[in-house]
Scaffold this motif. Structure first.
Motif, PDB file in Angstrom:
ATOM      1  N   LEU A  35       0.713  -1.208   0.074  1.00  0.00           N
ATOM      2  CA  LEU A  35      -0.092  -0.252  -0.245  1.00  0.00           C
ATOM      3  C   LEU A  35       0.693   1.393  -0.205  1.00  0.00           C
ATOM      4  O   LEU A  35       0.560   2.157  -0.045  1.00  0.00           O
ATOM      5  CB  LEU A  35      -0.768  -0.428   1.253  1.00  0.00           C
ATOM      6  N   TYR A  38      -0.141   4.530  -1.181  1.00  0.00           N
ATOM      7  CA  TYR A  38      -1.209   5.690  -1.091  1.00  0.00           C
ATOM      8  C   TYR A  38      -0.841   6.732  -0.440  1.00  0.00           C
ATOM      9  O   TYR A  38      -2.001   7.733   0.189  1.00  0.00           O
ATOM     10  CB  TYR A  38      -2.417   4.838  -0.740  1.00  0.00           C
ATOM     11  N   ALA A 338      -7.953   0.502  -2.952  1.00  0.00           N
ATOM     12  CA  ALA A 338      -6.712  -0.389  -1.563  1.00  0.00           C
ATOM     13  C   ALA A 338      -7.407  -2.012  -0.792  1.00  0.00           C
ATOM     14  O   ALA A 338      -6.119  -2.102  -1.350  1.00  0.00           O
ATOM     15  CB  ALA A 338      -6.833   0.041  -0.529  1.00  0.00           C
TER      16      ALA A 338
END
Length: 440
Positions: A35, A38, A338
């Motif tokens: 992730l 992000y 996500a």
């Protein structure tokens, strides 16, 4: 109802995770983080020298994403170009605007789209739910809450008891805390409901406690309440976007939440509400009526008697604040992209790393209030510091850490998986060590 955002979401096994207190470990974990991209999608506060600060306060207010301004601008341009015609024209007409958010919101809370809506603010929604679901009758006239419930919830409950002519002293009862750790022992909840359930009309509990960060077993508590004939609702302000939820399958009666914490939709942003579908067609449930709760097919005829809209839409009162919904739309799209499973897995690793580093400190002053079991906590760790006052919080801020202070003596730290990484956690513990003057 099968929900892909809930299924297997807690299967990450960190029991054999070998953390390391060296900075290189944090940097390695950040490089390998699925992730990691992000973080660049958010704005971070800066100190007086223009340096970005380490933000660990998503449990109080989430950061602004870089998609937020574009989402608001799109609504603003539509208003400029169409005026009143924007209600039915443009790329995203305003009258059905909120309906387009129901699908994504329902996935995050584990519900049917017909069971969720975005409206009002959290405490207003709680008042609406209490109006409908707190119906004292005979001996069943009490409300059960946590001792450490968020104050606004208690104030709302007190006002409804008074509205029904019931004394707060006799009709508001509290779940006893465990005597050894100050948390809520779920067995105590079960036993308390078994012994007192016939007098309890409604149970209201925070899904994740704002002070301790404890994540309660929502399905089990709901079952215990229903076995005693109680209605049960949850305040999910600290749970939505943070922990896995399955409100429909858990058979929860109602829930309310805000969107400005982990959902990053902006200060005071519009809130959410859930009502299980089994209550939708019950015409005996009292509601505060408003024209946005009227059937949309005939809403604008204006002369008809009130006809409830289908599903939870009938609990709506006023038309939707579109400028406030725009950031929610952008946020929900990011969460879906996500994937809540990935978010939850990273959260487990981040809090585990934070716990590891805190335990490595050579001090007896620090105690982690939040449960050690991953299934009983989300992003937040509440750190109690012996003999500390708010000056600790101020010194952490000077050191570039944005955290949260709650009396007595607790720093709340919440590494949010979408914009926090392992280096953030490492830097926080380094700063805390310096502020507390811990050697080693």
């Amino acid at each position: 109802m099968a929900n892909p955002f809930i299924k297997n979401i807690d299967l990450l096994d960190v029991s054999n995770m070998l953390y390391d207190r060296d900075q290189s470990f944090a940097d390695k974990m950040d490089r390998e983080d699925p992730l990691r991209q992000y973080k660049a999608d958010f704005y971070f506060p800066k100190n007086q020298e223009g340096v970005e600060m380490t933000y660990l306060c998503g449990n109080s207010l989430g950061l602004q994403s870089k998609q937020t301004q574009a989402a608001i601008q799109q609504v603003s341009e539509q208003w400029k170009d169409y005026g009143v015609k924007g209600h039915f024209n443009g790329e995203h007409p305003w009258v059905p605007f909120h309906l387009g958010l129901k699908e994504n919101m329902s996935k995050i809370v584990g519900a049917l789209p017909s069971e969720v809506t975005l409206m009002n603010t959290l405490t207003v929604n709680l008042h609406l739910m209490l109006t409908s679901f707190f119906r004292p009758e005979g001996r069943r006239n009490k409300i059960l809450i946590e001792q450490d419930v968020f104050p606004s919830d208690r104030y709302a409950i007190e006002s409804h008891l008074e509205w029904h002519g019931l004394s707060i002293e006799d009709h508001l009862i509290y779940i006893p805390k465990s005597t050894h750790n100050g948390l809520v022992d779920e067995k105590i909840i079960k036993d308390f409901l078994t012994e007192n359930g016939e007098e309890i009309a409604l149970v209201l509990i925070g899904g994740v406690n704002y002070y301790t960060g404890q994540f309660l077993n929502i399905p089990a508590i709901t079952q215990w309440a229903h076995e005693q004939g109680c209605i049960i609702g949850f305040d999910l302000a600290h749970a939505v976007g943070n922990v896995p939820l399955a409100l429909h399958d858990a058979n929860v009666d109602f829930a309310v939440w805000c969107t400005y914490k982990y959902l990053n939709a902006g200060p005071g942003s519009i809130a959410g509400a859930f009502v299980h579908e089994r209550h939708h067609d019950d015409r005996g449930i009292p509601k505060l009526k408003g024209w946005w709760g009227h059937d949309a097919e005939i809403r604008f005829k204006m002369r008809d008697a009130f006809k409830p809209a289908p599903g939870i839409e009938s609990w709506q009162i006023s038309c939707q604040p579109i400028l406030s919904l725009a950031p929610v739309k952008a946020s929900l799209e990011m969460f879906i992209a996500a994937d809540m499973k990935a978010i939850r897995n990273k959260s487990i690793l981040l809090t585990g790393y934070l716990e590891f580093l805190l335990k490595e400190l050579k001090t007896d002053r620090i105690k982690i209030l939040t449960p050690a079991l991953q299934a009983q906590r989300g992003c937040q760790l509440s750190i109690f510091i012996e003999s500390a006052d708010e000056s600790v919080h101020h010194e952490l801020t000077k050191a570039g850490m944005i955290t949260d202070w709650r009396n007595p003596g607790v720093v709340r730290v919440a590494p949010a998986p979408l914009y926090n990484g392992y280096r953030d956690v490492w830097e926080f513990v380094k700063a805390l060590k310096k502020v507390l003057q811990i050697g080693g």
